[in-house]
Design a protein around this motif. Structure first.
Motif, mmCIF file in Angstrom:
data_model
loop_
_atom_site.group_PDB
_atom_site.id
_atom_site.type_symbol
_atom_site.label_atom_id
_atom_site.label_comp_id
_atom_site.label_asym_id
_atom_site.label_seq_id
_atom_site.Cartn_x
_atom_site.Cartn_y
_atom_site.Cartn_z
ATOM 1 N N THR A 182 0.830 -1.213 0.000
ATOM 2 C CA THR A 182 0.000 0.000 0.000
ATOM 3 C C THR A 182 0.860 1.258 0.000
ATOM 4 O OG1 THR A 182 -0.231 -0.194 2.422
ATOM 5 C CG2 THR A 182 -2.032 -1.034 1.065
ATOM 6 N N SER A 198 0.447 3.696 -3.033
ATOM 7 C CA SER A 198 -0.031 5.066 -2.855
ATOM 8 C C SER A 198 0.945 6.084 -3.424
ATOM 9 C CB SER A 198 -0.262 5.359 -1.364
ATOM 10 O OG SER A 198 0.959 5.327 -0.656
ATOM 11 N N TRP A 220 0.507 -3.397 -10.547
ATOM 12 C CA TRP A 220 -0.916 -3.381 -10.216
ATOM 13 C C TRP A 220 -1.559 -4.764 -10.127
ATOM 14 C CZ3 TRP A 220 -4.031 -0.480 -7.710
ATOM 15 C CH2 TRP A 220 -5.416 -0.689 -7.801
ATOM 16 N N TYR A 240 -10.480 -6.125 0.744
ATOM 17 C CA TYR A 240 -10.241 -5.123 -0.307
ATOM 18 C C TYR A 240 -10.533 -3.720 0.219
ATOM 19 C CZ TYR A 240 -9.453 -8.064 -4.444
ATOM 20 O OH TYR A 240 -8.903 -8.913 -5.379
ATOM 21 N N GLU A 281 -7.492 -1.046 0.602
ATOM 22 C CA GLU A 281 -7.588 0.165 -0.205
ATOM 23 C C GLU A 281 -7.751 1.407 0.684
ATOM 24 O OE1 GLU A 281 -7.837 0.719 -4.160
ATOM 25 O OE2 GLU A 281 -6.229 -0.387 -3.187
ATOM 26 N N ARG A 297 -4.336 2.269 1.763
ATOM 27 C CA ARG A 297 -3.643 2.915 0.635
ATOM 28 C C ARG A 297 -4.090 4.372 0.490
ATOM 29 N NH1 ARG A 297 -3.393 2.902 -5.340
ATOM 30 N NH2 ARG A 297 -5.526 2.105 -5.490
ATOM 31 N N SER A 298 -5.376 4.624 0.710
ATOM 32 C CA SER A 298 -5.862 6.004 0.650
ATOM 33 C C SER A 298 -5.327 6.851 1.795
ATOM 34 C CB SER A 298 -7.391 6.025 0.683
ATOM 35 O OG SER A 298 -7.911 5.643 -0.560
ATOM 36 N N TYR A 307 -7.885 11.159 -2.070
ATOM 37 C CA TYR A 307 -7.427 10.024 -1.273
ATOM 38 C C TYR A 307 -7.913 10.052 0.178
ATOM 39 C CZ TYR A 307 -4.310 9.665 -5.249
ATOM 40 O OH TYR A 307 -3.824 9.571 -6.519
ATOM 41 N N MET A 322 -13.677 3.619 1.897
ATOM 42 C CA MET A 322 -13.341 2.281 1.394
ATOM 43 C C MET A 322 -13.578 1.189 2.443
ATOM 44 S SD MET A 322 -10.040 3.094 -0.973
ATOM 45 C CE MET A 322 -10.230 3.774 -2.630
ATOM 46 N N ASN A 361 -14.552 6.967 -4.197
ATOM 47 C CA ASN A 361 -13.493 6.149 -3.608
ATOM 48 C C ASN A 361 -14.056 4.916 -2.918
ATOM 49 O OD1 ASN A 361 -10.644 7.268 -3.822
ATOM 50 N ND2 ASN A 361 -11.772 9.112 -3.296
ATOM 51 N N ARG A 386 -14.687 2.440 -5.599
ATOM 52 C CA ARG A 386 -13.403 1.948 -6.106
ATOM 53 C C ARG A 386 -12.758 0.947 -5.155
ATOM 54 N NH1 ARG A 386 -9.804 5.682 -5.813
ATOM 55 N NH2 ARG A 386 -8.309 4.523 -7.060
ATOM 56 N N GLY A 387 -13.019 1.117 -3.853
ATOM 57 C CA GLY A 387 -12.420 0.228 -2.875
ATOM 58 C C GLY A 387 -12.931 -1.203 -2.930
#
Length: 429
Positions: free
Chosen positions: A33, A37, A134, A153, A157, A160-161, A279, A286, A338, A341-342
């Motif tokens: 992550t 990021s 990726w 997930y 994620e 990572r954000s 982010y 997420m 977001n 997306r997560g």
């Protein structure tokens, strides 16, 4: 005494985390992550430092759009082949190589090469981020979440954000303390080069070697899985969900210059809002969307309701707003987009895409789903250079609205197929 207290606090903290990720796996999660990021920050500097890029590199809106389009084209091609690599090469070697090469390319970037050189650097870092990293990342996280993919997930994620907020704040601080935009951007690039090098060392230390299976068995298993994968209509609907959601994510970057144009926000304020929008809110939404998916036992349902909410939020950009309501509207769009997306990669398991070729399916979904980058920034850059600003930005907001509608229709298709599959299974029982 101090050591005992430290161990006790650590144990309490780990109890708060999902049981699907063990204490031994957290170094792996933090390594991927952290790099995940950081690696896209350099090729997407426009998201936070749009004005500084124009000043330091003497770039027009069209040239910034061209760089973004080059990144988009490279991403599509890299993702299509990245899944193939991820299913065959150890992730620790792919990710560590991506980190070290990205560091070297960023050092070249801070020398401020001519425009063709900038294109080359962007292509190189994108290959590292998409071809090498990726699909390996998605595959690793998918293996961590074999018991409960949606919550894993969403959590990963979210981490990572969170790092996506922390890392750029260091870059913003460097830009702000430097005397000129040129020096500031150079300092930020040096900072990211260091982050990449650190990620490479961590990847070699913390990422495991995956067990191998016999080559003949591997080939036979994958050939059957490929046929099954491409026969799934769900694969193409997932791609459309990702396409629409990611288009909104990319076009959100144009709220950065819009804030300066419409309400004369200070560059420092715009940069902070951009990080939070892109982010920051994701570190909350997420994991939340992952939790909701686990609660209702379906990421597709959460995505569907999230897209309806996103449709209303994006519609707000078409209405005149005060400075405060504009910031809130941008934050809400970032939160919802977001969140979706997560968890959208968790739909692979829900829709029963074959796990044997998870890298290839992740590569296809990413390659085609992230393809708005190929043309969207080039087109928007042309609008901004040729049209009145108010007209150009209104076209951007309408494009975002259309992307949400497309994703919503695809998510509706997934929900219908899921319901049909469940009814068919219950009928057999």
């Amino acid at each position: 005494m101090m050591e005992r207290t430290k161990h006790r606090l650590r144990a309490h903290f780990l109890q708060l985390l999902p049981s699907t990720i063990t204490a031994q796996q957290w170094p792996l999660v933090l390594t991927v992550t952290f790099f995940g990021s950081a690696v896209y920050k350099v090729t997407n500097l426009r998201e936070v430092f749009y004005h500084q890029m124009q000043v330091a590199l003497h770039l027009s809106n069209l040239q910034i759009g061209m760089l973004a389009s080059v990144v988009g084209i490279t991403s599509v091609v890299s993702n299509l082949f990245g899944g193939y690599l991820a299913d065959r090469v150890q992730p620790r070697y792919l990710i560590s190589s991506a980190a070290f090469v990205s560091s070297l390319l960023t050092l070249i970037y801070l020398s401020y090469p001519p425009f063709w050189g900038l294109i080359g650097v962007h292509i190189g870092i994108t290959i590292c981020g998409m071809l090498l990293f990726w699909a390996s990342y998605i595959r690793l996280i998918g293996r961590l979440g074999q018991v409960n993919q949606t919550s894993v997930y969403g959590l990963v994620e979210g981490v990572r954000s969170l790092l996506g907020i922390i890392l750029p704040l260091g870059a913003i601080g460097l830009v702000n303390v430097m005397a000129t935009a040129r020096l500031g951007l150079r300092a930020a690039l040096f900072y990211y080069a260091g982050c990449f090098a650190l990620s490479g060392v961590a990847a070699l230390k913390w990422l495991p070697d995956e067990p191998r299976i016999a080559q003949s068995q591997h080939g036979a298993t994958q050939r059957g899985a490929y046929r099954q994968l491409f026969g799934h209509p769900q694969l193409y609907l997932i791609i459309l969900v990702v396409f629409g959601t990611y288009a909104v994510f990319g076009l959100m970057s144009y709220t950065t210059p819009y804030m300066t144009l419409s309400h004369q926000f200070l560059p420092q304020v715009v940069s902070v809002v951009a990080i939070i929008r892109q982010y920051g809110v994701g570190c909350l939404s997420m994991p939340l969307f992952g939790y909701l998916s686990r609660h209702v036992q379906s990421p597709t349902k959460v995505i569907w309701w999230g897209l309806w909410s996103l449709l209303l939020a994006v519609s707000g950009l078409l209405v005149s707003q005060s400075a405060v309501s504009l910031v809130l509207s941008i934050g809400l769009i970032g939160f919802l987009d977001n969140g979706i997306r997560g968890i959208y990669f968790a739909t692979q398991a829900e829709m029963h895409l074959p796990a044997a070729v998870m890298g290839v399916s992740a590569g296809l979904i990413s390659g085609l789903g992230f393809s708005p980058d190929v043309v969207s920034f080039l087109v928007v850059g042309r609008w901004l250079d040729r049209l009145a600003p108010a007209t150009a930005y209104r076209l951007v907001w309408w494009t975002m609205l259309g992307a949400v509608v497309l994703a919503l229709l695809a998510a509706s298709g997934l929900w219908i197929l899921k319901t049909h599959h469940e009814c068919h299974r219950n009928g057999k029982e």
